[in-house]
Design an enzyme around this catalytic site. Structure first.
Site, PDB file in Angstrom:
ATOM      1  N   ASP A  87       0.998  -1.181  -0.045  1.00  0.00           N
ATOM      2  CA  ASP A  87      -0.041  -0.125   0.135  1.00  0.00           C
ATOM      3  C   ASP A  87       0.774   1.246  -0.029  1.00  0.00           C
ATOM      4  O   ASP A  87       2.000   1.063   0.548  1.00  0.00           O
ATOM      5  CB  ASP A  87      -0.991   0.096   1.175  1.00  0.00           C
ATOM      6  N   GLU A 145       0.898   5.605   0.577  1.00  0.00           N
ATOM      7  CA  GLU A 145      -0.005   7.085   0.836  1.00  0.00           C
ATOM      8  C   GLU A 145       0.569   8.011  -0.062  1.00  0.00           C
ATOM      9  O   GLU A 145       2.032   8.081  -0.376  1.00  0.00           O
ATOM     10  CB  GLU A 145       0.443   7.249   2.215  1.00  0.00           C
ATOM     11  N   GLU A 174      -6.926  17.729   1.405  1.00  0.00           N
ATOM     12  CA  GLU A 174      -7.894  16.396   1.585  1.00  0.00           C
ATOM     13  C   GLU A 174      -6.966  15.047   1.799  1.00  0.00           C
ATOM     14  O   GLU A 174      -7.416  14.344   2.434  1.00  0.00           O
ATOM     15  CB  GLU A 174      -8.473  16.332   0.171  1.00  0.00           C
ATOM     16  N   HIS A 221      -5.347   6.379   7.630  1.00  0.00           N
ATOM     17  CA  HIS A 221      -4.877   5.449   6.831  1.00  0.00           C
ATOM     18  C   HIS A 221      -3.510   5.533   6.856  1.00  0.00           C
ATOM     19  O   HIS A 221      -2.777   6.468   6.974  1.00  0.00           O
ATOM     20  CB  HIS A 221      -5.257   6.121   5.348  1.00  0.00           C
ATOM     21  N   ASP A 251      -2.213  -0.685   6.606  1.00  0.00           N
ATOM     22  CA  ASP A 251      -3.449  -0.860   5.585  1.00  0.00           C
ATOM     23  C   ASP A 251      -2.838  -2.354   5.019  1.00  0.00           C
ATOM     24  O   ASP A 251      -3.561  -3.233   4.684  1.00  0.00           O
ATOM     25  CB  ASP A 251      -3.570  -0.003   4.561  1.00  0.00           C
TER      26      ASP A 251
END
Length: 247
Positions: A7, A9, A52, A158, A163
């Site tokens: 994963d 980010e 965001e 997150h 994750d």
């Protein structure tokens, strides 16, 4: 088989707009067993992070400026994942960002030193698989945690490594066989409850002699053993084979 659950980010949602990776998290599976080996790094994206995105993962550029650049970790990252099958939830997103970083490195070096991620690994999209398995239902990671009873209470924000660990649990349950019975429940009940079926016993009333006994034929026994061997290969352990060998 060696599998890596991955994963990332990022600073935003579109690499073509110059958004960058800020975290990579990976955990390793070998024969469907967690090995405790993992790869985890935070990165300096060399740019601001969309508000965001910060609301999703909680990270800011100021907090990442002392972290390494992607160029400094690219070789170690590729060495960790090379030759594996990557398990990624919504793979086009993460793969797109990693390929954009690799292409940026090639441009900086003035040569095609790095290929695309697909040149190093196989890619398995767990989101696409979940959509085929559960059409018409929510298949976000949180929704799958509810459906397969994976604890995600620590996922307030997150994080790539967290994750990946959660996705590893979801993947093993999602591909390991039936874990719940729907029995006509609506979608919300299927996602939030595990059906507990209680079978009541009652005597069978019948007329006539003894019930006939049908024994398995040789080809049926062979098919049974082949199925057990398949389960053994997929899960790394088959209780039925263990029980038969002890008899």
């Amino acid at each position: 088989m060696r599998q890596i659950v991955l994963d990332t980010e990022t600073t935003g949602i579109e690499p073509r707009d110059g958004h960058r990776i800020i975290e990579i998290g990976c955990v390793e599976l070998v024969r469907r067993q967690l090995t405790q080996r993992h790869y985890h790094v935070y990165l300096n994206p060399e740019r601001e992070i969309d508000i965001e995105a910060t609301q999703v993962h909680g990270m800011t550029w100021d907090g990442l400026k002392d972290q390494p650049l992607f160029a400094q970790v690219a070789d170690d990252f590729l060495a960790f994942v090379e030759g594996s099958e990557l398990l990624i939830h919504n793979a086009p997103f993460d793969v797109g960002f990693i390929n954009a970083e690799l292409e940026r490195l090639n441009q900086q070096l003035g040569q095609a030193r790095y290929g695309r991620l697909e040149d190093y690994c196989q890619i398995f999209d767990t989101l696409a698989y979940a959509r085929r398995r559960h059409p018409g239902q929510r298949n976000s990671l949180d929704a799958l945690c509810k459906r397969y009873h994976v604890d995600n209470t620590g996922r307030t924000l997150h994080g790539a490594l967290l994750d990946s660990e959660i996705l590893a649990d979801v993947y093993l349950r999602m591909t390991g066989g039936q874990t719940a019975l729907s029995l006509g429940q609506d979608e919300e009940e299927q996602q939030n409850t595990l059906v507990d079926v209680h079978l009541s016993r009652r005597p069978v009333q019948r007329q006539g002699g003894d019930l006939p006994i049908y024994y398995a034929q040789a080809e049926e026994l062979a098919a049974h053993q082949a199925k057990l061997a398949q389960l053994e290969a997929q899960s790394g352990a088959c209780l039925w084979l263990a029980q038969e060998s002890s008899v």
